[in-house]
Design a protein around this motif. Structure first.
Motif, mmCIF file in Angstrom:
data_model
loop_
_atom_site.group_PDB
_atom_site.id
_atom_site.type_symbol
_atom_site.label_atom_id
_atom_site.label_comp_id
_atom_site.label_asym_id
_atom_site.label_seq_id
_atom_site.Cartn_x
_atom_site.Cartn_y
_atom_site.Cartn_z
ATOM 1 N N LEU A 292 0.837 -1.212 0.000
ATOM 2 C CA LEU A 292 0.000 0.000 0.000
ATOM 3 C C LEU A 292 0.866 1.255 0.000
ATOM 4 N N ILE A 293 1.895 1.258 0.857
ATOM 5 C CA ILE A 293 2.758 2.437 0.990
ATOM 6 C C ILE A 293 3.416 2.774 -0.343
ATOM 7 N N ALA A 294 3.889 1.732 -1.039
ATOM 8 C CA ALA A 294 4.641 1.957 -2.278
ATOM 9 C C ALA A 294 3.739 2.259 -3.467
ATOM 10 N N GLY A 295 2.452 1.938 -3.368
ATOM 11 C CA GLY A 295 1.554 2.073 -4.514
ATOM 12 C C GLY A 295 0.955 3.465 -4.643
ATOM 13 N N ASP A 296 0.038 3.606 -5.595
ATOM 14 C CA ASP A 296 -0.612 4.899 -5.857
ATOM 15 C C ASP A 296 -1.359 5.402 -4.625
ATOM 16 N N GLU A 297 -1.953 4.475 -3.893
ATOM 17 C CA GLU A 297 -2.722 4.901 -2.727
ATOM 18 C C GLU A 297 -1.808 5.530 -1.674
#
Ligand code: PLP
Length: 407
Positions: A292-297
């Protein structure tokens, strides 16, 4: 005898306005916190006190990951990591974090811990032997201080961020091993340590740099990789500690460093060896949090958080400018930790209580957590807050300042 003694000490603490009290939350970690009241009921307060900077602590994807992890791996690890508690998700988490930190620490290896407190004890007691000297910022987190006290090495503390004094201490030292130890983001002030300058000092004096990024990991850096990414640092001399219970929203911590440093921890760190390994389901959840941290969100949440920090600072600066008599001071912080320094212990407690009467929860932080005379409201923001939440806090503080309700 013991009870009398304790009672006397506790009453002294109370008289100094240093009494601490736990509250029971009857809701998941979120800005709107339901707190148990005296009788049956609960009361909803808008809270500015968690370290859940990205608002992931109750994220549906992580709730699902924890449930799925528990179904696949069970709840308990059963033993310490070296006995039989180290499972596939623990290993996968360490591999993934090593991949994250490799751009900043060549050949980075990673070791997972139950908590940041234990990771810091491990680092300092294992690395700082009798031939070492620890050079520590005076405002470092309690876990780094405790680690230094437990270590065989002597600990010298330099005034907060005073590179000139640290330079002189290092020049003075003939120790075989020199360890500079610093918070990356100072937990009660929110300022970011001058890591590039600290690394330059480490290089000049052949020292190592231990960076505690409890409040930077997940938040700082383009992809949330933390303070090293924020500054674009890269060095074998860096020993990095990140936590997974703040921005990552779960719990736990890790050390990333040269493989020999990590091997020394595995072989010798008592707070790693003599404790039950974290639940494998938690490791599985921590991995989901990294995604989650690394993604778009994650990127969107960091963007929203930064906008809230800007809005709060603008709002608080206006309150202080309009009411200079109240003596409040805004700290120099660009992070989600935004202390409003009040000074007096009782005044900070009274201000916190007055906000609570208006439905807002902002804790007063007093000595010894912060230096004497610098009691404060420690306002922390989360991506789960809205702009309206921030405006409501600023409006309440403006009203209190104008009413002079604080002592
Ligand atoms: C919270 C914190 C820790 C301890 O981490 P836990 O995982 O909560 O034990 C260590 N260092 C700093 C700077 C912290 O803020």
């Amino acid at each position: 005898m013991l009870l009398e003694h304790l009672n006397r000490r506790l009453r002294e603490r109370e008289a100094a306005a240093l009494w601490r009290q736990r509250r029971v939350a009857d809701s998941a970690c979120a800005p709107l916190q339901h707190l148990a009241e005296g009788g049956e009921g609960t009361r909803a307060l808008l809270a500015f006190c968690s370290n859940d900077y990205l608002g992931l602590a109750a994220h549906p994807a992580l709730i699902d990951a924890l449930a799925a992890g528990a179904r696949r791996w069970g709840v308990g690890s059963g033993a310490s990591a070296l006995v039989s508690g180290h499972a596939t998700p623990h290993a996968a988490l360490e591999d993934e974090l090593a991949r994250w930190l490799a751009p900043y620490i060549p050949q980075a290896a990673v070791l997972g811990f139950c908590s940041g407190y234990m990771a810091n004890l491990a680092l300092l007691t294992t690395l700082a032997d009798a031939e070492a000297v620890i050079f520590a910022d005076k405002l470092n987190h309690a876990s780094l201080i405790d680690g230094g006290l437990l270590a065989e090495a002597r600990m010298r503390r330099y005034p907060h961020a005073r590179l000139d004094l640290l330079d002189a201490m290092l020049a003075d030292s003939t120790a075989a091993l020199r360890l500079i130890v610093t918070d990356a983001v100072f937990s009660m002030d929110g300022d970011i340590a001058p890591l590039p300058e600290l690394l330059a000092l480490a290089e000049r004096h052949d020292a190592w740099l231990i960076v505690d990024d409890a409040h930077g990991f997940g938040v700082l850096g383009e992809g949330g990789q933390g303070a090293l990414a924020h500054f674009g640092l890269r060095s074998e001399r860096i020993i990095y500690m990140g936590t997974l219970g703040k921005a990552a929203g779960v719990s736990g911590a890790f050390v990333a460093a040269h493989p020999l440093v990590v091997e020394a921890l595995v072989q010798g760190a008592r707070s790693y060896i003599y404790t039950t390994a974290p639940s494998p389901a938690l490791a599985h959840t921590q991995l989901a949090s990294l995604a989650l941290i690394a993604g778009d969100e994650g990127a969107a949440r960091r963007g929203h958080l930064n906008a809230l920090v800007e809005a709060l600072r603008t709002g608080l600066a206006a309150v202080i400018a309009a009411h200079p008599h109240c003596g409040w001071r805004l700290a120099e912080s660009a992070t989600a930790i935004q202390p409003l320094i009040v000074g007096d212990n009782a005044a900070a407690v009274a201000l916190s209580a007055a906000l609570e009467a208006r439905g807002l929860r902002v804790p007063a932080i007093r000595p010894p957590t912060v230096p004497a005379g610098s009691a404060r409201l420690r306002i922390t923001l989360s991506a789960a807050h809205s702009r309206a939440d921030v405006d409501r806090l600023c409006a309440a503080l403006a009203q209190l300042a104008s009413e002079g309700e604080h002592p």
